[in-house]
Design a protein around this motif. Structure first.
Motif, PDB file in Angstrom:
ATOM      1  N   PHE A  71      35.026  46.022  11.373  1.00  0.00           N
ATOM      2  CA  PHE A  71      33.577  45.820  11.415  1.00  0.00           C
ATOM      3  C   PHE A  71      32.984  45.653  10.016  1.00  0.00           C
ATOM      4  N   ILE A  72      33.751  45.981   8.954  1.00  0.00           N
ATOM      5  CA  ILE A  72      33.230  45.775   7.598  1.00  0.00           C
ATOM      6  C   ILE A  72      33.072  44.284   7.321  1.00  0.00           C
ATOM      7  N   ILE A  73      33.956  43.467   7.895  1.00  0.00           N
ATOM      8  CA  ILE A  73      33.819  42.009   7.746  1.00  0.00           C
ATOM      9  C   ILE A  73      32.610  41.530   8.539  1.00  0.00           C
ATOM     10  N   ALA A  74      32.488  42.051   9.744  1.00  0.00           N
ATOM     11  CA  ALA A  74      31.381  41.630  10.612  1.00  0.00           C
ATOM     12  C   ALA A  74      30.026  42.013  10.035  1.00  0.00           C
ATOM     13  N   ILE A  75      29.936  43.189   9.402  1.00  0.00           N
ATOM     14  CA  ILE A  75      28.629  43.611   8.885  1.00  0.00           C
ATOM     15  C   ILE A  75      28.185  42.726   7.722  1.00  0.00           C
ATOM     16  N   TRP A  76      29.136  42.259   6.923  1.00  0.00           N
ATOM     17  CA  TRP A  76      28.767  41.369   5.821  1.00  0.00           C
ATOM     18  C   TRP A  76      28.397  39.973   6.321  1.00  0.00           C
ATOM     19  N   ILE A  77      29.076  39.515   7.379  1.00  0.00           N
ATOM     20  CA  ILE A  77      28.700  38.225   7.977  1.00  0.00           C
ATOM     21  C   ILE A  77      27.289  38.306   8.550  1.00  0.00           C
ATOM     22  N   ALA A  78      27.014  39.394   9.285  1.00  0.00           N
ATOM     23  CA  ALA A  78      25.685  39.566   9.885  1.00  0.00           C
ATOM     24  C   ALA A  78      24.612  39.704   8.811  1.00  0.00           C
ATOM     25  N   THR A  79      24.914  40.419   7.732  1.00  0.00           N
ATOM     26  CA  THR A  79      23.937  40.594   6.646  1.00  0.00           C
ATOM     27  C   THR A  79      23.663  39.273   5.943  1.00  0.00           C
TER      28      THR A  79
END
Length: 459
Positions: A93-101
């Protein structure tokens, strides 16, 4: 906490510098995300021309969504069982949170107002209510299965210094970069991408290099799977985790009121001097080096309790200081240092509460308890920020020093001095009800024996 292995031998408490940095790589990444999201309001109002009231509504609705996703995420983590372990898979989810941000700060400028609001809400909810929620829920289950007890104390104590230094560097660098790059919607997108790519990679390091080595669940073929009713059972039977959730709620209520800016603007008379207070708090960081010895001599909760009383003294000094910057700087060191244990060591007490759960014959539920504490933090943050606006409005705050009534000045002063002092006294006293540490050695010894017996029965 775990059986001694050939790898650890007699070096249970040793922790290499490499593992210290690898484990805190994700904490560095998520802390930068949190700091970056604090710029959302100015991005929306000044670049996207979205009214501040609309953004506030989005943030409030997101907090309501958090109340649902927090408990669901913790429950899902606690039920997980994969080849990679219980908590480690959710590091993705660390990858996903940066994509979403990045998508959040790349909102198409030419869309209609309604479309912008939908885009902002969806991407912010993905980043905060989904990705960050799972990253918070998996933190404690991961650390307790990757390291032994003495190592965990050192990881949380020393690692907090790394995380806070990274935050300081970001706070120094980002405003200058924002002024030169984020001058348009496309500029904001480029700037966030500059941080997103390297920090997403850095955040993946511990997932890649830190495995879950210790099986502390000791389940047998006849073990009952975790059920929704176990969540309600946890809340009903484990008062210790409720005390920690209350502590986290109060702590975040105080720290997120944001009254310091108003205090330096209207009481001190120069908001630029607020930077001196921030720099002064860095002086307290080396205190974390002494936490392992203090915890061994006393306990984690007693260290937190003492910290809140030190913070109380700092806020009382604020009241005495008035506009004296030197005294305010000393006070900042006190209330900043006092809150370090509560802000950095919560994983240790969650593990203690999980040990208690196991001792009572229940599931450990580190993920659920992490989410419960995280929910307290989020509600405290939201109510703290909301309370500031309500109380300032009630006091007649005008936003103009020339027309500011004395009632508003008094309210600002109270919110930066006596109000947090009283709240911290209350939470410090409430921690006296956390008596789990008295029987912790006995609880852990019996848990080890029960695990060994279950493992033998399961063979």
């Amino acid at each position: 906490m775990a059986k001694e292995t050939k790898e650890t031998g007699n070096k249970e408490g040793k922790l290499g510098l490499g593992k210290l940095f690898l484990w805190n790589s994700r904490a560095v990444s998520t802390s930068i995300v949190t700091l970056l999201l604090a710029y959302l309001m100015i991005y929306c109002t000044d670049t996207l021309q979205v009214p501040a009231a609309y953004v506030s509504i989005i943030l409030v609705v997101s907090k309501l969504l958090d109340g649902v996703t927090d408990m669901v995420a913790g429950f899902i983590v606690d039920r997980t069982k994969t080849k990679w372990g219980k908590a480690r898979p959710y590091e993705l989810f660390i990858i996903a949170i940066w994509i979403a941000t990045w998508m959040l700060f790349s909102t198409p400028e030419k869309m209609s107002m309604t479309a912008k609001l939908v885009w902002i809400f969806v991407t912010y909810a993905l980043a905060n209510s989904i990705c960050y929620t799972f990253l918070n829920a998996n933190q404690t289950p991961y650390i307790v299965r990757a390291f032994q007890s003495e190592q965990i104390v050192r990881l949380t104590s020393y690692g907090s210094i790394i995380t806070m230094l990274a935050a300081v560097i970001f706070n120094m660098a980002f405003p200058a970069l924002m002024a030169s790059i984020a001058t348009s919607a496309s500029g904001w997108s480029r700037l966030v991408l500059m941080f997103a790519v390297p920090l997403a990679a850095i955040g993946c390091l511990r997932m890649i290099f830190i495995p879950e080595k210790y099986d502390i669940d000791a389940e047998t073929p006849n073990s009952e799977p975790l059920k929704i009713t176990d969540v309600f059972k946890l809340i009903k039977t484990n008062r210790f985790i409720l005390i920690i959730a209350l502590m986290t709620f109060v702590f975040n209520f105080v720290t997120n009121m944001g009254v310091q800016t108003y205090y330096y603007t209207y009481i001190v008379g120069n908001v630029a001097l607020m930077g001196i207070s921030a720099i002064a708090q860095i002086v307290a960081l080396p205190l974390a080096l002494f936490f392992p010895k203090l915890i061994a001599k006393f306990s984690t909760v007693k260290l937190m309790m003492a910290g809140f009383f030190v913070s109380t003294a700092g806020y009382l000094l604020n009241f005495v200081a008035g506009g004296n910057v030197a005294l305010l700087a000393i006070a900042a060191i006190m209330w900043g240092a006092g809150t370090i244990p509560a802000s950095m060591l919560s994983a240790l007490v969650i593990i203690e509460c999980a040990d208690y759960n196991e001792w009572k014959g229940n599931h450990r539920m580190e993920g659920t308890m992490s989410s419960l504490v995280g929910l307290g933090a989020k509600i405290g943050s939201a109510l703290g920020a909301g309370a500031l606006g309500v109380l300032l409005s009630m006091s007649g705050y005008t936003g103009d020093a020339a027309t500011m009534p004395s009632s508003a000045m008094t309210m600002i002063r109270m919110l930066f001095t006596l109000v947090p002092a009283v709240l911290y006294v209350v939470v410090g006293i409430s921690l006296k009800g956390y008596t789990l540490n008295k029987d912790l050695d006995k609880i852990r010894a019996e848990n080890e024996a029960n695990r060994a017996a279950k493992t033998a029965d399961g063979k």
